[in-house]
Write a protein that holds these residues in place. Sequence first.
Motif, short mmCIF file in Angstrom:
data_model
loop_
_atom_site.label_atom_id
_atom_site.label_comp_id
_atom_site.label_asym_id
_atom_site.label_seq_id
_atom_site.Cartn_x
_atom_site.Cartn_y
_atom_site.Cartn_z
N LEU A 147 34.21 48.13 51.20
CA LEU A 147 34.60 49.27 50.23
C LEU A 147 35.96 49.56 50.20
O LEU A 147 36.65 49.71 48.96
CB LEU A 147 33.78 50.72 51.12
CG LEU A 147 32.41 50.65 50.87
CD1 LEU A 147 31.98 51.76 51.81
CD2 LEU A 147 31.90 50.75 49.40
N ALA A 148 37.03 49.29 51.10
CA ALA A 148 38.30 49.07 50.91
C ALA A 148 38.81 48.46 49.90
O ALA A 148 39.61 48.45 48.91
CB ALA A 148 39.00 48.82 52.26
N GLN A 149 38.22 47.09 50.02
CA GLN A 149 38.60 46.06 49.11
C GLN A 149 38.10 46.31 47.60
O GLN A 149 38.84 46.16 46.63
CB GLN A 149 38.11 44.66 49.15
CG GLN A 149 38.44 44.14 50.52
CD GLN A 149 37.41 42.84 50.90
OE1 GLN A 149 37.00 42.31 50.18
NE2 GLN A 149 38.15 42.12 52.16
N MET A 150 36.95 47.03 47.51
CA MET A 150 36.67 47.49 46.14
C MET A 150 37.51 48.46 45.55
O MET A 150 37.95 48.67 44.57
CB MET A 150 35.07 48.14 46.42
CG MET A 150 34.29 46.83 46.45
SD MET A 150 32.39 47.60 46.60
CE MET A 150 32.17 48.35 45.29
N GLN A 151 37.84 49.54 46.40
CA GLN A 151 38.76 50.49 46.14
C GLN A 151 40.14 49.94 45.56
O GLN A 151 40.65 50.44 44.82
CB GLN A 151 39.07 51.72 47.24
CG GLN A 151 37.88 52.57 47.49
CD GLN A 151 37.76 53.31 48.65
OE1 GLN A 151 38.78 53.26 49.39
NE2 GLN A 151 36.89 54.13 48.66
N GLU A 152 40.60 48.91 46.11
CA GLU A 152 41.91 48.53 45.90
C GLU A 152 41.67 47.67 44.47
O GLU A 152 42.67 47.73 43.84
CB GLU A 152 42.46 47.24 46.95
CG GLU A 152 42.70 48.02 48.34
CD GLU A 152 42.92 46.79 49.44
OE1 GLU A 152 43.11 45.50 48.84
OE2 GLU A 152 43.24 47.25 50.62
N ALA A 153 40.62 46.92 44.34
CA ALA A 153 40.58 46.43 43.09
C ALA A 153 40.08 47.43 41.79
O ALA A 153 39.75 46.93 40.65
CB ALA A 153 39.27 45.29 43.17
N GLY A 154 39.76 48.64 42.23
CA GLY A 154 39.36 49.61 41.21
C GLY A 154 38.05 49.75 40.75
O GLY A 154 37.50 49.97 39.63
N LEU A 155 37.06 49.16 41.73
CA LEU A 155 35.60 49.04 41.45
C LEU A 155 34.88 50.16 42.24
O LEU A 155 35.42 50.74 43.15
CB LEU A 155 35.04 47.70 41.93
CG LEU A 155 35.72 46.41 41.30
CD1 LEU A 155 35.14 45.34 41.69
CD2 LEU A 155 35.28 46.52 39.70
N ASP A 156 33.83 50.56 41.41
CA ASP A 156 33.03 51.42 42.19
C ASP A 156 31.61 50.76 42.38
O ASP A 156 31.12 49.88 41.75
CB ASP A 156 32.76 52.53 41.13
CG ASP A 156 32.27 54.01 41.85
OD1 ASP A 156 30.97 54.40 41.51
OD2 ASP A 156 33.02 54.52 42.75
N ILE A 157 30.83 51.50 43.33
CA ILE A 157 29.33 51.01 43.60
C ILE A 157 28.79 50.87 42.39
O ILE A 157 28.05 49.94 41.99
CB ILE A 157 28.80 51.93 44.47
CG1 ILE A 157 29.35 51.94 45.78
CG2 ILE A 157 27.23 51.81 44.77
CD1 ILE A 157 29.15 50.73 46.62
#
Length: 131
Positions: A62-72
């Motif tokens: 989830l942290a990596q996704m937030q860094e990449a600007g992605l959402d579920i």
Amino acid sequence: MKDFLSILTHARRLKAAVKSASVSDLEKAHDQLGLLIEEKKVEEEAAIQEEQEKLAMKASILAQMQEAGLDISDLAEEGTKKVRKRKAGKRAIKYRFTDKSGEEHSWAGVGRAPKVFAELKAQGKLEKYRV
């Protein structure tokens, strides 16, 4: 198993069940039960550890996704695309026969044969009407 646990956890029932057992038999049972308890504790600790590792991995992802600007929801859109199977439709006709009254009969050659084609097959003339 349910009966065993109900006897084992109820003092009076357990006392009645082991009334005729010798002390050495009870000690053996005690040792075996102790070993089983230790094994169960190890299994439960391993399950808890595995669950904690999964939660840590989830938080990391989830942290990596937030860094990449992605959402579920970004991932869900790609995963929800379904591949539709093409319907087979009707089968091609393999046999066609026109009777004396001019009525046309057709059969795909699959499944139970209609009476007309069953009769032709019995006479050995079925292949004559192959399309």
